[in-house]
Scaffold this motif. Structure first.
Motif, PDB file in Angstrom:
ATOM      1  N   LEU A 162       0.749  -1.111   0.166  1.00  0.00           N
ATOM      2  CA  LEU A 162      -0.075  -0.054  -0.059  1.00  0.00           C
ATOM      3  C   LEU A 162       0.749   1.245   0.036  1.00  0.00           C
ATOM      4  N   THR A 163       1.904   1.233   0.679  1.00  0.00           N
ATOM      5  CA  THR A 163       2.941   2.316   0.788  1.00  0.00           C
ATOM      6  C   THR A 163       3.581   2.577  -0.682  1.00  0.00           C
ATOM      7  N   ASN A 164       3.762   1.502  -1.372  1.00  0.00           N
ATOM      8  CA  ASN A 164       4.354   1.608  -2.647  1.00  0.00           C
ATOM      9  C   ASN A 164       3.300   2.184  -3.647  1.00  0.00           C
ATOM     10  N   GLN A 165       2.212   1.918  -3.517  1.00  0.00           N
ATOM     11  CA  GLN A 165       1.363   2.337  -4.262  1.00  0.00           C
ATOM     12  C   GLN A 165       1.376   3.812  -4.050  1.00  0.00           C
ATOM     13  N   ILE A 166       1.144   4.598  -2.792  1.00  0.00           N
ATOM     14  CA  ILE A 166       0.898   5.885  -2.524  1.00  0.00           C
ATOM     15  C   ILE A 166       2.217   6.282  -2.938  1.00  0.00           C
ATOM     16  N   ILE A 167       3.415   5.883  -2.964  1.00  0.00           N
ATOM     17  CA  ILE A 167       4.772   6.505  -3.415  1.00  0.00           C
ATOM     18  C   ILE A 167       4.705   6.702  -4.875  1.00  0.00           C
ATOM     19  N   ASP A 168       4.064   5.731  -5.451  1.00  0.00           N
ATOM     20  CA  ASP A 168       3.942   5.933  -7.147  1.00  0.00           C
ATOM     21  C   ASP A 168       3.135   6.918  -7.456  1.00  0.00           C
ATOM     22  N   LEU A 169       1.964   7.103  -6.725  1.00  0.00           N
ATOM     23  CA  LEU A 169       0.858   8.030  -7.005  1.00  0.00           C
ATOM     24  C   LEU A 169       1.381   9.384  -6.770  1.00  0.00           C
ATOM     25  N   ILE A 170       2.213   9.710  -5.692  1.00  0.00           N
ATOM     26  CA  ILE A 170       2.696  10.749  -5.229  1.00  0.00           C
ATOM     27  C   ILE A 170       3.764  11.237  -6.302  1.00  0.00           C
ATOM     28  N   GLU A 171       4.427  10.310  -6.935  1.00  0.00           N
ATOM     29  CA  GLU A 171       5.419  10.985  -8.041  1.00  0.00           C
ATOM     30  C   GLU A 171       4.803  11.328  -9.155  1.00  0.00           C
ATOM     31  N   GLN A 172       3.630  10.287  -9.637  1.00  0.00           N
ATOM     32  CA  GLN A 172       3.056  10.913 -10.669  1.00  0.00           C
ATOM     33  C   GLN A 172       2.183  12.038 -10.566  1.00  0.00           C
ATOM     34  N   ASN A 173       1.678  12.248  -9.285  1.00  0.00           N
ATOM     35  CA  ASN A 173       0.996  13.415  -9.332  1.00  0.00           C
ATOM     36  C   ASN A 173       1.639  14.795  -9.166  1.00  0.00           C
ATOM     37  N   VAL A 174       2.951  14.611  -8.683  1.00  0.00           N
ATOM     38  CA  VAL A 174       4.009  15.756  -8.481  1.00  0.00           C
ATOM     39  C   VAL A 174       4.302  16.242  -9.780  1.00  0.00           C
ATOM     40  N   ARG A 175       4.597  15.100 -10.676  1.00  0.00           N
ATOM     41  CA  ARG A 175       5.231  15.170 -11.875  1.00  0.00           C
ATOM     42  C   ARG A 175       3.980  15.754 -12.756  1.00  0.00           C
ATOM     43  N   ASP A 176       2.930  15.624 -12.626  1.00  0.00           N
ATOM     44  CA  ASP A 176       1.664  16.161 -13.336  1.00  0.00           C
ATOM     45  C   ASP A 176       1.429  17.503 -12.827  1.00  0.00           C
ATOM     46  N   ARG A 177       2.147  17.970 -11.658  1.00  0.00           N
ATOM     47  CA  ARG A 177       1.481  19.201 -11.147  1.00  0.00           C
ATOM     48  C   ARG A 177       0.262  19.227 -10.638  1.00  0.00           C
TER      49      ARG A 177
END
Lengths: 371, 371
Positions: free
Chosen positions: B158-173
């Protein structure tokens, strides 16, 4: 902030107690916001005040300390390998504490740790007591000064804005789940330049409101549907927290639920009517106990508590016979009657009160919202 | 959960120590998750374990306890007016502890409180020590059992899912401010039925990342712009927390910033390569110290720590000479090298590691994200 003035009061007290050095400790395991109150430093640290009126801060994070702390000297805690006994030894040397000089260590020092201090600092008179510097600071902090009262007026205004927004957004079904409400508060607080929330927001929908402090504190479950929902939160400005509780009553309520909402609201006003300079806190709390007892109900927690740099601080409005706290002008505290039942759910109504020379002033306008 | 099995281990140990009764205490001032580990009860309480193998829970919130706790008896703390000394007196009577019977009270008991226990319970042998039941429980908890390891595998996923989502959403602003990221984590955790976050999320944009633990922990300020931003968070499943730190590097970096990112990443892998059954934790931490020293840099905090029901628990990966913790299979801990500078900003890279019979397993995939 009047950090120097505050420390002056402690130095003066140290003289009457013939203390050469006093020590404070704030860490993750156990917070002591006295260090923030005395220096402005908001994080883990040790603080030493010496009889020659100098303050040595030993922060865990020196960069944060440089930004925030008012003190005479600063040494990173890492220089003592995070060992408080070593830090005290070094501080005693730095301040040239004489042999048999009285050093007061924090009252929370555990018995095993106490033995270690006494062993390692055997040439000094190590004191660890309940009614020492901790009580002195608590006494001083209980009466808020003008700067603190100004902060509380602003903080209460911000809290009230958020209370109103929550009511509106719950009514408009913009906030639907416990976590919607909790996240909303975080956003609205930080938008207003608050440090955050004073404690974990407690948002308990109808299924979970029977717990005094629901666990987990909020979830993805619906909030403010049919039945009773509780929302307990506080926001933080310059370290000071507000603390309010709203109850949301939705749908057709049972007679028992209606009665409880009514009793809780009445209990609040009963308590408020007794808030006066010189009144014993236990008398106020006991009057609410008696009031609930008439309906064969009882409240499973205290009636209220002081607020400030900590979400719970003296004075405590509890009915225990040994509760000796007395109200004085300058005190800021909560009144928060509540009733809880595994079937009917829970309700609580909480506001922040300032006692001035003129009487009680209700700072916040939390409410029981009937949807 | 194997609460009864866990208590059996303590009863057995009590026998070897000739203890008639042991007491645990968990409250707002100071948490002790041993009570949750032994009974499942997640909130403020006292717990008494007797030599005749019975567990008495004294919870602050009896409704919550009824939902969560495994124990033999339960009495609301309010019945003792929230006074732990009274609760212990009553418990000693209930369990018919013989005169001079050995009773161990929590090691954290303050010296002034210790005096009170000894005074009020003078017919018993009151023990308060560092290497008592607290250490025993810590030792047991350090080695996670199969159920706990299963929880950590799910939690890490679950933590890894959130890490990936954060990366993606930060990149997408989509996540622009510190509070955006913090609120996002709260939502995503609770959506996944987590209890929440294991500690206050720390989101520090480029202006504030120089602090080990930025203050306030997150604000309305921009996150992940030009420079170094730190995001330290953990989510909680069944009480157990993960703990990871991502660093976001944006825009054109200075040479010093590039060097630091590189060093921190290398330090992580250096430490990881040393994780083996039987290795002294201080040796791993010292190797990282030596590595940073070559570049004339130093890390102002420990290298890592155990995780579990508390965000920081043994073993501690610190370089202090007196650190005697040793790695064993079943341990779950962080490795989190970091470097901080008031001008360049800070960077930290942290993942959760499980040591099994087969070697180190990196549970989480936190990253240094170059934007």
């Amino acid at each position: 902030m009047g950090y120097i003035k505050r420390r002056e009061k402690i130095y003066k007290w140290m003289e009457t107690e013939s203390l050469s050095l006093v020590m404070f400790q704030d860490n993750e395991e156990r917070r002591d916001t006295a260090i923030r109150w005395l220096t402005g430093h908001p994080g883990d640290a040790l603080l030493f005040l010496s009889s020659d009126k100098k303050a040595l801060l030993v922060p865990w994070d020196i960069n944060i300390a440089k930004l925030y702390a008012s003190c005479d000297f600063m040494t990173p805690f890492m220089d003592y390998a995070l060992d408080p006994v070593k830090a005290l030894e070094s501080s005693a040397e730095r301040f040239k504490i004489p042999v048999n000089g009285k050093i007061e260590i924090p009252s929370r020092t555990s018995y095993p740790d106490f033995l270690q201090y006494v062993d390692k600092l055997s040439s000094y008179d190590i004191i660890c007591r309940r009614d020492g510097v901790k009580s002195k600071v608590e006494q001083l902090r209980m009466i808020k000064d003008n700067e603190e009262i100004r902060i509380y007026r602003t903080l209460s205004e911000l809290t009230n804005q958020i209370i109103d927004l929550i009511e509106q957004n719950v009514r408009d079904r913009q906030l639907k789940t416990e976590m919607d409400v909790a996240a909303f508060i975080e956003y609205e607080a930080r938008k207003r330049d608050c440090e955050g929330t004073g404690f974990t927001t407690l948002a308990a929908g109808p299924e979970r409101s029977f717990g005094i402090h629901a666990f987990p504190s909020y979830t993805a479950a619906p909030f403010a549907g049919t039945g009773l929902s509780i929302l307990d939160f506080g926001i933080v400005l310059h370290g000071y927290t507000s603390d309010v509780t709203m109850t949301f009553a939705g749908g057709k309520l049972s007679k028992a639920q209606e009665e409880r909402l009514d009793l809780v609201e009445k209990a609040f006003h009963l308590a408020l009517s007794k808030v006066k300079d010189g009144v014993l806190c236990k008398n106020i709390a006991q009057s609410v106990d008696t009031f609930f007892k008439k309906s064969r109900l009882s409240m499973p927690h205290g009636l209220g508590h002081g607020i400030g740099l900590q979400p719970h601080e003296p004075p405590f409005l509890r009915s225990r016979a040994d509760n000796e706290w007395k109200l004085s002008p300058g005190m800021i505290f909560t009144i928060e009657p509540g009733l809880y039942d595994p079937v009917e759910g829970g309700c609580r109504f909480e506001n922040d009160i300032l006692l001035t020379e003129k009487g009680a002033e209700v700072l916040t306008h939390s409410k029981i919202v009937r949807l």
